[in-house]
Enzyme design. Structure first.
Site, mmCIF file in Angstrom:
data_model
loop_
_atom_site.group_PDB
_atom_site.id
_atom_site.type_symbol
_atom_site.label_atom_id
_atom_site.label_comp_id
_atom_site.label_asym_id
_atom_site.label_seq_id
_atom_site.Cartn_x
_atom_site.Cartn_y
_atom_site.Cartn_z
ATOM 1 N N HIS A 245 0.837 -1.210 0.000
ATOM 2 C CA HIS A 245 0.000 0.000 0.000
ATOM 3 C C HIS A 245 0.870 1.257 0.000
ATOM 4 O O HIS A 245 0.667 2.178 -0.811
ATOM 5 C CB HIS A 245 -0.899 -0.052 1.243
ATOM 6 C CG HIS A 245 -1.792 1.128 1.445
ATOM 7 N ND1 HIS A 245 -3.161 1.051 1.347
ATOM 8 C CD2 HIS A 245 -1.523 2.415 1.792
ATOM 9 C CE1 HIS A 245 -3.687 2.229 1.590
ATOM 10 N NE2 HIS A 245 -2.722 3.086 1.881
ATOM 11 N N GLU A 246 1.851 1.292 0.895
ATOM 12 C CA GLU A 246 2.723 2.479 0.971
ATOM 13 C C GLU A 246 3.578 2.618 -0.278
ATOM 14 O O GLU A 246 3.892 3.739 -0.704
ATOM 15 C CB GLU A 246 3.600 2.414 2.217
ATOM 16 C CG GLU A 246 2.841 2.243 3.526
ATOM 17 C CD GLU A 246 1.690 3.222 3.691
ATOM 18 O OE1 GLU A 246 1.852 4.412 3.342
ATOM 19 O OE2 GLU A 246 0.621 2.800 4.168
#
Length: 814
Positions: free
Chosen positions: A292-293
């Site tokens: 996600h990051e």
């Protein structure tokens, strides 16, 4: 009572952006001065059309401010804003101030590790915390490069967004960064343990506190492998290389969120470095958080929303791509199943609340209002909608539009309209209808099977009607065998021939809707559920059941019967979004007497049937601990755990917390356990156990945390609130119900931002199931003088309470 700082209005941001073009920041931070404050000297070079504006600044004190060489009157600083009068052309502003180290997870957070007494610092500038670290024009569309210079104790390591070096002990110099929004600027400083590698020309780093270095070393290979796999996949999908040089992933203490996507220096909550044995669910959660990051490095960092009401684009995109990439290229191919357990209900519950909002175009008038929309709608619903859009457009058009968006707005800012324009240029048809119905209209349609009529009924929310079409799979069980077929629901009724025993609508999450099982399906599932081997189907069944419970459409007794038939040990992690916590918090208090004991026996039976050492055995044991009512059984586990399970620190504290709630331990034993292993985990769990004791002293201790009389870091704040309200202790907690509503408004004086809202939720009187408590909650939530974040959380808690009361009234126990 309002906040001591002004929240940036959108109209103000537009005007300031029209006035200014920021060229660069030079920031000098002295972290070695003392343990409570640090020196901050900021030089901002910017071009102005000329005229008045302000710089954002939240200091302890100000030494001097000079604009173009002339002194600025620092007495004009008011609620975080210092007025300045710029000249047309180039300007230079220098601000020399003393700033506070914080312990609430924002600004520069300083934490003392109880394991070794060492201090650790990290920066968290989201959403409006940057001015408590350096002077700035704090809005997302005034991007600029940063050059950092940091003085720190000589034993510390310092990393930041850009590569850096230490030319002499205690002095750190960092290269000029790429253009960043203020909320992406960070540094991580302290005696961190660092592991370094490189992949495809990208320097990689992992950081953690020294006291958990062994755990990071044990996980490093998995973390680096996932990072490399994700970089390769994002490069393949986008054809645009990671643009921020090196890539550090720092696991930092007492972090509020799961992680923050700061370019070049992503920060994670350090419980994601596993110091005790964890379930596969937690490993998948960490993997999807890493991915996600990384997705954010393109969507959010390379191209940043122009204003906060497009924050959903950051989070929805990263949520979708993070799960997709994790499932496609890492060892966790079941990431979407874990996502179903962890995220689906988070979004649906938010979308059913009175505070629901559109995914996009929320019209956030200020930064504080936007922060309140940083929720399950922005993440889970937005991700689901993007997944639907991808299925509709096809991967080629979807990705081509995304790449066009990245290319056109590289290192700049953009809006939702810009992205949808890119998709239309890439070959999508007119997307206005999709945007209006799915992104600009709040609420979720309800889909239910009318078995007798042979139709699936679609009911839009009355307050937010929309013309949505739903295409999804349906799983049908006939004589114990499951079959899957598809259906498209377009109007109020869509024919569906029922020829099976159980019918589960949308178990694979093909659409976004509130889906409930019909009564016959619930009855059949009590027999069928134990034999369901398809993990995605099992997750979908449980989400159907959870939605029905939230919508007052299934009896708590039926939920307990399903749990007893097939204990859901797939989802026992410690968050209210998970099945285990949901059962104990929401279902059991409303279920028939003896339900907790039935679930306990079922958990033990399930655990005994699972292979020794398996992840589900561990989950089953956790559920058994949480549902135990016999102190002797718990004490027995402290002496000897079941075969295949070691009594590590996590399990020891789970048992102690449960003993505390039962009144079967005391503060002396809990303190001895803390002293025996004084880690950060122990400190938080000690707080949770201490306030769970059924004594007046325990509840008073918790309350001193709520009021701010006892100042504790954010993780202990959560433990104090969650641990305080225990079923069966109402006689002790009842006096605090009225005090909660009387004293909540004043908490704005002792905390702000993230934890101000969180404390409202943590300390809400969860166990006070009364109409009077509901009336008090609704009344205070309607008080417009109250901080908006507090009002929002109160409104959500009142809605939850109203549903519990409705369930009790609809399904009485006698």
């Amino acid at each position: 009572m309002s906040s001591p700082h002004q929240s940036l209005q959108r109209t103000e941001a537009v005007a300031r952006r029209a006035l200014l073009e920021v060229q660069e920041y030079d920031v000098r931070l002295d972290l070695a001065a003392d343990d409570h404050t640090f020196g901050s000297v900021t030089t901002i070079r910017f071009h102005s059309a000329g005229g008045p504006t302000w710089v954002d600044l939240k200091p302890i004190s100000v030494h001097e401010v000079r604009l173009n060489g002339s002194a600025v009157d620092v007495d004009l600083l008011d609620r975080g804003r210092l007025p300045i009068h710029t000249v047309a052309g180039d300007n230079e502003l220098v601000v020399d101030a003393v700033m506070p180290f914080r312990n609430d997870g924002e600004g520069l957070h300083r934490s003392l590790d109880p394991a070794d007494g060492q201090s650790y610092v990290y920066g968290m500038m989201f959403m409006d915390a940057a001015p408590s670290v350096f002077a700035c024009f704090d809005q997302p569309d005034l991007k600029a490069p940063y050059t950092l210079h940091v003085r720190a104790p000589e034993s510390w390591t310092v990393v930041a967004n850009a590569p850096g070096s230490s030319p002499e002990p205690g002095q750190w110099e960092f290269e000029r960064s790429q253009p960043l929004s203020t909320y992406f600027v960070t540094l991580v400083a302290g005696p961190y343990h660092v592991i370094s590698e490189e992949h495809d020309g990208i320097p990689l780093g992992l950081l953690s506190r020294a006291s958990i270095a062994g755990a990071l070393d044990a996980d490093a290979d998995e973390l680096f492998t996932m990072t490399k796999q994700c970089f390769d996949e994002f490069h393949r999908l986008f054809g645009i290389r990671y643009p921020f040089g090196k890539y550090d992933q720092a696991f930092v203490p007492e972090f509020n969120a799961g992680a923050m996507e700061n370019p070049g220096c992503v920060t994670f909550r350090d419980p994601l470095v596993f110091t005790s044995r964890v379930t596969r669910g937690m490993r998948i959660q960490r993997a999807t958080t890493v991915a996600h990051e990384m997705a954010h490095q393109w969507f959010g960092n390379l191209v940043t929303p122009q204003w906060w009401d497009d924050l959903w684009l950051n989070e929805s995109f990263a949520e979708y791509m993070g799960n997709r990439v994790t499932a496609d290229v890492t060892e966790y191919s079941d990431a979407w199943v874990e996502n179903a357990y962890a995220r689906r209900q988070w979004g649906l519950v938010a979308d059913m609340a009175p505070t629901t909002h559109p995914v996009a175009g929320n019209g956030a008038v200020d930064a504080s209002a936007a922060l309140q929309d940083f929720d399950g709608i922005s993440y889970a619903k937005g991700s689901s909608v993007l997944k639907q859009l991808n299925a509709s457009l096809g991967d080629d058009v979807f990705l081509a539009g995304v790449v066009d968006h990245f290319t056109r707005h590289r290192f700049g800012n953009a809006t939702m309209h810009d992205l949808f324009g890119s998709w239309e240029r890439a070959g999508a048809a007119d997307l206005s209808s999709f945007t209006d119905n799915w992104l600009r209209t709040a609420g979720a349609d309800t889909l239910v099977l009318d078995r007798e009529a042979g139709v699936v009924r679609r009911t839009p929310p009355a307050a937010h009607p929309a013309d949505r079409s739903h295409t999804f799979r349906v799983s049908v069980a006939t004589d114990g065998a499951w079959d899957t077929r598809s259906i498209t629901v377009t109007g109020p009724e869509t024919p569906f021939e029922v020829d099976g025993d159980a019918v589960v609508l949308d178990p694979y999450e093909d659409t976004w809707a509130l889906v409930r099982p019909d009564a016959e399906t619930v009855t059949q599932l009590k027999t069928l559920l134990p034999d369901v081997k398809d993990e995605a189907l099992r997750a979908g069944i449980w989400n159907n059941v959870r939605s029905a419970f939230h919508d007052v459409a299934i009896a708590p007794a039926d939920v307990v019967d399903l749990v007893v038939a097939s204990p859901p040990v797939e989802s026992t992690e410690d968050t209210n979004r998970r099945l285990g916590a949901w059962l104990l918090r929401d279902v059991v208090p409303l279920a028939p007497a003896g339900s907790l004991e039935r679930i306990h026996v079922a958990a033990l039976t399930k655990m005994a049937a699972l292979p020794a050492g398996s992840e589900f055995q561990l989950s089953g044991f956790r559920m058994a601990i949480a549902t135990a009512t016999d102190p002797a059984e718990l004490r027995g586990w402290l002496a000897a755990t079941p075969d295949g399970i070691d009594l590590d620190l996590d399990l020891r504290w789970r048992i102690l917390v449960r003993l505390a709630g039962l009144g079967a331990t005391d503060s002396q034993e809990l303190l001895a356990a803390l002293d025996a292993e004084p880690t950060a985990v122990s400190r938080v769990q000690h707080m949770r156990a201490l306030v769970a004791l059924p004594t007046e002293e325990a509840k008073a201790h918790a309350w001193s945390v709520f009021t701010g009389d006892l100042d504790v870091p954010n993780y202990e704040l959560e433990a104090a609130g969650v641990g305080m309200w225990r079923g069966g202790q109402e006689e002790l907690t009842e006096p605090y119900v009225a005090r909660y509503f009387d004293e909540l408004p004043a908490t704005v004086a002792v905390r702000s931002g993230w934890v101000l809202a969180d404390a409202t939720t943590f300390f809400f009187p969860l166990t006070s199931l009364s109409e009077d408590t509901l009336a008090r909650a609704r009344g205070l939530a309607a008080d417009e003088s109250l901080d908006p974040a507090v009002r929002r959380r109160l409104a959500d808690e009142a809605d939850e309470l109203s549903r519990r009361l409705a369930i009790r009234a609809t399904y009485p126990l006698s």
